[in-house]
Design a protein around this motif. Sequence first.
Motif, short mmCIF file in Angstrom:
data_model
loop_
_atom_site.label_atom_id
_atom_site.label_comp_id
_atom_site.label_asym_id
_atom_site.label_seq_id
_atom_site.Cartn_x
_atom_site.Cartn_y
_atom_site.Cartn_z
N TRP A 23 0.82 -1.21 0.00
CA TRP A 23 0.00 0.00 0.00
C TRP A 23 0.86 1.26 0.00
O TRP A 23 0.49 2.27 -0.62
CB TRP A 23 -0.99 -0.04 1.17
CG TRP A 23 -2.04 -1.08 0.94
CD1 TRP A 23 -2.15 -2.29 1.56
CD2 TRP A 23 -3.09 -1.04 -0.03
NE1 TRP A 23 -3.22 -3.00 1.04
CE2 TRP A 23 -3.81 -2.25 0.07
CE3 TRP A 23 -3.49 -0.10 -0.98
CZ2 TRP A 23 -4.92 -2.54 -0.73
CZ3 TRP A 23 -4.60 -0.39 -1.78
CH2 TRP A 23 -5.29 -1.58 -1.66
N TYR A 27 0.50 4.26 -2.84
CA TYR A 27 0.25 5.68 -2.56
C TYR A 27 1.46 6.55 -2.89
O TYR A 27 1.30 7.74 -3.16
CB TYR A 27 -0.19 5.85 -1.10
CG TYR A 27 -1.63 5.41 -0.88
CD1 TYR A 27 -2.70 6.15 -1.38
CD2 TYR A 27 -1.91 4.22 -0.21
CE1 TYR A 27 -4.01 5.73 -1.18
CE2 TYR A 27 -3.22 3.79 -0.01
CZ TYR A 27 -4.27 4.56 -0.51
OH TYR A 27 -5.57 4.14 -0.34
N GLY A 64 -9.18 1.99 7.01
CA GLY A 64 -8.62 1.91 5.65
C GLY A 64 -8.99 3.16 4.87
O GLY A 64 -9.33 3.09 3.69
N GLY A 65 -8.90 4.29 5.54
CA GLY A 65 -9.37 5.55 4.95
C GLY A 65 -8.56 5.98 3.74
O GLY A 65 -9.06 6.72 2.88
N GLY A 66 -7.30 5.55 3.65
CA GLY A 66 -6.47 5.92 2.51
C GLY A 66 -6.45 7.42 2.32
O GLY A 66 -6.28 8.18 3.29
N SER A 68 -9.08 8.98 1.08
CA SER A 68 -10.50 9.29 0.85
C SER A 68 -10.83 10.72 1.26
O SER A 68 -10.25 11.27 2.21
CB SER A 68 -11.35 8.32 1.67
OG SER A 68 -12.65 8.83 1.81
N ASP A 86 -5.21 3.66 8.78
CA ASP A 86 -4.80 2.96 7.55
C ASP A 86 -3.48 2.24 7.82
O ASP A 86 -2.65 2.70 8.59
CB ASP A 86 -4.63 3.94 6.39
CG ASP A 86 -4.75 3.22 5.05
OD1 ASP A 86 -5.82 3.32 4.40
OD2 ASP A 86 -3.77 2.55 4.64
N ILE A 87 -3.31 1.11 7.12
CA ILE A 87 -2.07 0.35 7.27
C ILE A 87 -0.90 1.09 6.63
O ILE A 87 0.25 0.87 6.98
CB ILE A 87 -2.24 -1.06 6.63
CG1 ILE A 87 -1.17 -2.02 7.13
CG2 ILE A 87 -2.28 -0.99 5.11
CD1 ILE A 87 -1.43 -3.47 6.76
N ALA A 111 -2.03 1.68 11.30
CA ALA A 111 -2.14 0.35 11.92
C ALA A 111 -2.86 -0.60 10.97
O ALA A 111 -3.65 -0.18 10.12
CB ALA A 111 -2.92 0.44 13.23
N ASP A 112 -2.57 -1.88 11.17
CA ASP A 112 -3.32 -2.94 10.51
C ASP A 112 -4.57 -3.18 11.36
O ASP A 112 -4.45 -3.52 12.55
CB ASP A 112 -2.44 -4.20 10.46
CG ASP A 112 -3.16 -5.40 9.88
OD1 ASP A 112 -4.41 -5.39 9.79
OD2 ASP A 112 -2.47 -6.37 9.54
N VAL A 113 -5.73 -3.00 10.78
CA VAL A 113 -6.96 -3.08 11.58
C VAL A 113 -7.13 -4.46 12.23
O VAL A 113 -7.73 -4.57 13.30
CB VAL A 113 -8.20 -2.71 10.73
CG1 VAL A 113 -8.42 -3.69 9.58
CG2 VAL A 113 -9.46 -2.63 11.58
N ARG A 128 -14.82 1.71 3.64
CA ARG A 128 -15.12 1.51 2.22
C ARG A 128 -13.89 0.90 1.57
O ARG A 128 -12.82 1.50 1.52
CB ARG A 128 -15.47 2.83 1.53
CG ARG A 128 -15.60 2.69 -0.01
CD ARG A 128 -15.95 4.01 -0.67
NE ARG A 128 -16.04 3.88 -2.11
CZ ARG A 128 -15.05 4.17 -2.97
NH1 ARG A 128 -13.87 4.57 -2.52
NH2 ARG A 128 -15.23 4.04 -4.27
N ALA A 129 -14.06 -0.35 1.15
CA ALA A 129 -13.06 -1.02 0.31
C ALA A 129 -11.77 -1.39 1.03
O ALA A 129 -10.71 -1.47 0.41
CB ALA A 129 -12.75 -0.21 -0.94
N PHE A 133 -10.35 -6.90 1.41
CA PHE A 133 -9.01 -7.49 1.23
C PHE A 133 -8.73 -8.61 2.24
O PHE A 133 -7.72 -9.30 2.12
CB PHE A 133 -7.92 -6.41 1.35
CG PHE A 133 -7.96 -5.45 0.21
CD1 PHE A 133 -7.51 -5.84 -1.05
CD2 PHE A 133 -8.46 -4.17 0.35
CE1 PHE A 133 -7.56 -4.97 -2.14
CE2 PHE A 133 -8.52 -3.29 -0.72
CZ PHE A 133 -8.07 -3.70 -1.97
N LEU A 134 -9.61 -8.77 3.20
CA LEU A 134 -9.41 -9.83 4.21
C LEU A 134 -10.01 -11.12 3.65
O LEU A 134 -11.20 -11.40 3.81
CB LEU A 134 -10.05 -9.43 5.54
CG LEU A 134 -9.57 -8.07 6.08
CD1 LEU A 134 -10.22 -7.76 7.41
CD2 LEU A 134 -8.04 -8.01 6.18
N CYS A 170 -8.50 -6.05 -6.64
CA CYS A 170 -8.39 -4.59 -6.54
C CYS A 170 -6.94 -4.28 -6.22
O CYS A 170 -6.34 -4.95 -5.36
CB CYS A 170 -9.32 -4.06 -5.45
SG CYS A 170 -9.19 -2.27 -5.20
#
Length: 220
Positions: A23, A27, A64-66, A68, A86-87, A111-113, A128-129, A133-134, A170
Amino acid sequence: MGKRGAIRCPREEMLMQESRAHWDRVYDSKAEGELSWYQERPAVSLDLIHRAGTPKEAAIIDIGGGTSRLAEALLAEGFRNLTALDISEAALIAARRRLGPGASRVNWIAADVTRWDPQESFALWHDRAAFHFLIEAPAREAYARCAIKALRPGGHIIIGTFAPDGPQRCSGLPVMRHDAASLSAVLGGGFTLLDSRRDDHLTPSGKVQKFQFALFRREA
Ligand SMILES: C[S@@+](CC[C@H](N)C(=O)[O-])C[C@H]1O[C@@H](n2cnc3c(N)ncnc32)[C@H](O)[C@@H]1O
């Protein structure tokens, strides 16, 4: 910048580092508008947040807001207790840069959720999205445990994933597609489904991606 989850077994640690590196590369190498999941206005998310009746002072977390635009849309509406997790630290840096001075009004957590240990209670959890991935059951179970710990009773959770007829991958990674029933099964009996929506997301390159959103309330 943020807090990271506790270290567990070496394989888990390696997978988490690979995921974070993936990731970060995404980014660091792409502009916001080149990301397939980019949307100028997170309309369905905002609709569901309104539907949940979340008060302006309520604690909201975007998982996982990235990069957004949800945080700035919520700030513009007067919400004032926002956290983005977000990770990818690169994602959070880009999101903070775009928000400018407004970034100081958001709490940022790298962090990894699935390994995160929430220390505060939230009224609304939005994703959202990230959840799709899990693809392994233990990761989804860890996510659900984390959501249950983080959400106060009566709080709401919104999860948006690729729908059963959506893409199978994705960002080069396999995903698990969901409908409201499979999301409900992951969360367990302590959640009531309040709303379920399908959404056609138009990617910047003009492709339609079928999304599924669901809103749940955590029962007392
Ligand atoms: C497809 S992007 C969606 C970003 C954002 N929610 C949006 O709608 O624009 C998925 C995001 O989830 C993050 N992510 C993936 N796995 C994660 C995990 N285990 N914990 C936290 N974030 C994760 C990625 O870094 C990425 O920012």
